[in-house]
Design an enzyme around this catalytic site. Sequence first.
Site, PDB file in Angstrom:
ATOM      1  N   LEU A 173       0.865  -1.091  -0.019  1.00 24.61           N
ATOM      2  CA  LEU A 173      -0.042  -0.007  -0.055  1.00 24.61           C
ATOM      3  C   LEU A 173       0.899   1.287   0.045  1.00 24.61           C
ATOM      4  O   LEU A 173       1.958   1.331   0.854  1.00 24.61           O
ATOM      5  CB  LEU A 173      -1.059  -0.045   1.237  1.00 24.61           C
ATOM      6  CG  LEU A 173      -1.715   1.220   1.668  1.00 24.61           C
ATOM      7  CD1 LEU A 173      -2.881   1.474   0.385  1.00 24.61           C
ATOM      8  CD2 LEU A 173      -2.214   1.392   2.808  1.00 24.61           C
ATOM      9  N   GLY A 178       1.290  10.106  -5.144  1.00 26.86           N
ATOM     10  CA  GLY A 178       1.733  10.965  -6.195  1.00 26.86           C
ATOM     11  C   GLY A 178       1.489  10.687  -7.347  1.00 26.86           C
ATOM     12  O   GLY A 178       0.609  10.260  -7.970  1.00 26.86           O
ATOM     13  N   GLY A 180       2.702   8.230  -8.995  1.00 27.04           N
ATOM     14  CA  GLY A 180       2.999   6.748  -9.056  1.00 27.04           C
ATOM     15  C   GLY A 180       4.401   6.284  -9.329  1.00 27.04           C
ATOM     16  O   GLY A 180       4.641   5.064  -9.769  1.00 27.04           O
ATOM     17  N   CYS A 355      13.010  27.030   1.094  1.00 28.40           N
ATOM     18  CA  CYS A 355      13.231  25.606   1.950  1.00 28.40           C
ATOM     19  C   CYS A 355      14.689  25.100   1.722  1.00 28.40           C
ATOM     20  O   CYS A 355      14.996  24.498   2.719  1.00 28.40           O
ATOM     21  CB  CYS A 355      12.184  24.546   1.065  1.00 28.40           C
ATOM     22  SG  CYS A 355      10.383  24.964   1.019  1.00 28.40           S
TER      23      CYS A 355
END
Length: 384
Positions: A173, A178, A180, A355
């Site tokens: 899982l 996102g 993929g 960031c």
Amino acid sequence: MSASRAILSDLLAEAGVAVNGSDPWDIRVQDERLFHDILLRKNLGLGEGYMRGWWNCERVDEFICRVLKTGAENRVRDSWRLIAKALPSLVCNLQSLSRAKQVAERHYDLGNDLFQGFLDPHLQYSCAYYKGMNGCPEAQTDEEVSRDLERAQEAKMRLICDKLELKPGDRVLDIGCGWGGLARFMAEERGCSVVGVNISKQQIAFARQFCAGLPVEIRETDYRLLDETFDKIVSVGMFEHVGPKNYPAFMRTVDRCLKPDGLFLLHTIGSNTSGPGLDPWIATYIFPNGCLPSIAEVSKAAEKHFVMEDLHNFGPYYDRTLMSWLRNFRHAWPDLRDKYGDRFKRMWEYYLQSCAGAFRARDIQLWQFVFSPIGREQPECRWG
């Protein structure tokens, strides 16, 4: 000189930053209103001032890093507006089922062309793993930056697979899958079947095409609604959107869905201290309702459900990841300009650089936790 300019000039000088100086990390002020706005609204005023063109800086990332390292920003007292801004996260569930889609609609659904423009071919929108790789984006060509980013993202996905001890036939899982990329990697490289869950419509559409022909199912659903069994569970770059009021529900969901002999890997940006909210500029313009967890908050939520098998901090690599994204974004901008506009460019460049500066200053971290339901007798140690 105004009083607000004098106060901020003195604080910045402590960080080795000059107003209208000649170093690349010095700020060049075009509008004097900036100083009063920063004193009044702190980080929000700083970020909005950059978006408006009130100030410029050749190296925003280094400017932010220097300010954070000296703690100068903490001596600019928060106004009542910033305190009021934090109150909703204390009394409300900002990441409830009804509100959870806000970040998908306002960020992840901006357009797949944007993210394809600066991410790697696997579309990994999280910290890459540059261990053992030399070089830095500033000294490399665009092609070298993109090549190393792709290699480092593949190393990150391989590290995740190793930590989860993935083997052919495992049912995995992927919470918050996102575009993929990781699901595809696990299916192709380790022979797993994967269920990815997401609430971003554009990501879901892309992931279904990206993983076509593989044993990968992409579902549009909230993680809280899951109730089925998996051998392994992974969540990369999604926990930042869960929120403190939902940490227990998140861990209960994983506990409910994970086999007793399974493993769960949580990859998340984190804060050095516990507390509500996110940087106010990031929360307003980039990730609405986001919140960075502390180690204490993750541990508290997990302690009734799991044994912590491993905790790995490779936050310093996020600096290089973000600066590589910045290089890719600037390279791709001519093809994006007409759709997104120059104000968006300033906003996105400020986001990536601020960031990067925060990670460089070690003000925020990147953690990978590995949990098991009952503890491993002899866990594999194939990573470092």
